[in-house]
Design an enzyme around this catalytic site. Sequence first.
Site, short mmCIF file in Angstrom:
data_model
loop_
_atom_site.label_atom_id
_atom_site.label_comp_id
_atom_site.label_asym_id
_atom_site.label_seq_id
_atom_site.Cartn_x
_atom_site.Cartn_y
_atom_site.Cartn_z
N ASP A 45 -1.80 -2.69 9.68
CA ASP A 45 -1.97 -2.57 8.23
C ASP A 45 -2.54 -3.84 7.58
OD1 ASP A 45 -1.05 0.02 8.14
OD2 ASP A 45 1.02 -0.54 7.67
N LYS A 85 0.84 -1.22 0.00
CA LYS A 85 0.00 0.00 0.00
C LYS A 85 0.86 1.25 0.00
CE LYS A 85 1.02 1.04 4.47
NZ LYS A 85 1.72 2.24 4.95
O1 C5P Z 1 0.36 -2.69 14.43
P1 C5P Z 1 1.80 -2.79 14.05
O2 C5P Z 1 2.50 -3.92 14.73
O3 C5P Z 1 2.02 -2.78 12.57
O4 C5P Z 1 2.47 -1.45 14.57
C1 C5P Z 1 3.86 -1.35 14.74
C2 C5P Z 1 4.17 -0.23 15.72
O5 C5P Z 1 3.86 1.03 15.12
C3 C5P Z 1 3.38 -0.24 17.00
O6 C5P Z 1 3.99 -1.03 17.98
C4 C5P Z 1 3.37 1.23 17.40
O7 C5P Z 1 4.57 1.56 18.02
C5 C5P Z 1 3.35 1.94 16.06
N1 C5P Z 1 2.00 2.37 15.65
C6 C5P Z 1 1.41 3.45 16.30
N2 C5P Z 1 0.17 3.88 15.93
C7 C5P Z 1 -0.51 3.26 14.93
C8 C5P Z 1 0.07 2.16 14.24
C9 C5P Z 1 1.33 1.75 14.64
O8 C5P Z 1 2.02 4.04 17.21
N3 C5P Z 1 -1.72 3.70 14.60
#
Ligand code: C5P
Length: 338
Positions: free
Chosen positions: A162, A11
Site C-alpha cells: 500500500d 486510504k
Molecule cells: O505488502 P504488505 O506487507 O503490506 O502485505 C502484508 C501481507 O498481506 C502479505 O504478507 C500477504 O500475506 C498479504 N497480501 C496478499 N496479497 C496482496 C497484498 C497483501 O496476500 N496483494
Amino acid sequence: MRESIASAPGKVNLLLRSGTPSEDGYHPLLTVFEAVSLREIVVARTRRAPGTQVRTFVYEQVPGQVNDYRLNRAATDSIAKLPEESHLAVRAARALAPLVAAKWGPSAAGLELTVHKTLPVAGGMAGGSADGAAALVAVNDLWELGLNAEQLETLGRTLGADVPACLRGGWAVGVGRGDILTSLPQADTGEKHWWAFAFSRRGLSTPEVFARFDELRLGTDFDQNPKTIMEDPAPYTGALVPQNLVNDLAPVALQLLPELENAGRVATENGALAWTISGSGPTVAALAGTREVAEKIVAAWRNSESLSPHLAGSAVGSGPDRGAHTQKHLPSWVEAAR
Ligand code: C5P
C-alpha cells in the site's frame, strides 16, 4: 540539527477484487484507492549518534472538528511497546540509509523520527504504509537525496503493497499486489466524498484475513485489466453509488468480527449512502452525502450502547486527498499536544 516534515494520507478501497494467491503468496488484486484526509505526519531530524530512533504519538479526532485532533495517551503508550523493526517509518529510513551513506559518507549522522498518527493501527486504512510513505519523503528531503516520485514509489513497493498508494494520493487503480498504480483524473468540480470511519477495538491482521479468504475459497478469476475503469472512471470519481463499493475481503472481516455489521447498520439508519470495509478491515467506512451526515453517523456510533464498547474511536474524513508531501510546519494540534 536539521529537520524535515512530511505527511501522507490513509486510504479507503472503493473497489477491491482479489484472486487466488500466486506462487509468492500474494494475491492478485484489482483495486481503486481513494486517499483520505486522515494523514500521518513524520518529522525527520538529524542527530549526532548513528542509527535511527523513532517516537510515535497517536491522536484521536476531536468530535465535531474535522481538522482537530487530541493526543490519545493510552494508544500512544501501547504503540511504544511494538518492536521498532516492524515500524514502516523505520524501515523506510533504513531503506534510504545506503543512499545517505553514499552521498554524505559512511559516518553520516543518525536520524530521529517522530511519527504523529491519526490513522488506526491494523485498521485496513494503510496507517503503517502512510508512516513509510511520509518517512521516505521526509528523509529524502532531509538528506537532499533528490529521489523523484517514481523512484520513491519503486522503493515504497519493497516496503509494503500500500505504500505506493500513500505516496501518490488522489484516486488510483492498483493491480499486481495493489502496488502497480495508474492515477484516475481528479473531478473538475473538486467535489469530495465524505466518510465516517469506525475504528474497531480489535484489529485484524492482513495476512490472517487473506488466509481465511483462501480457506473459504472466495478468490475468483476476475478480469485484472484496469482498462474498463480507466475508460470510464466516473463510477468511482463521481458521486459514488452503493453498488460500486465492492470489497471481496469484506465477508471475511465481517465473519471474524460480526459487530462490524452493526456499525454498518447504524450508519445506514443515520443517513449513510453505503458502507464498506476498508481493505482487509476492520475499519468500517460509511459514505455520506455531506460532512454533516458523516458527523451525525460518527455521533450515532459514539452514542450507541451496544456498539461503543467495540469501537476504539471514530472519525470524519474526506477524499480524495493529496499524496505524500513535505510541509513547512506542524499542525497546531501537534504543537498543542507537546
Ligand atoms: O505488502 P504488505 O506487507 O503490506 O502485505 C502484508 C501481507 O498481506 C502479505 O504478507 C500477504 O500475506 C498479504 N497480501 C496478499 N496479497 C496482496 C497484498 C497483501 O496476500 N496483494
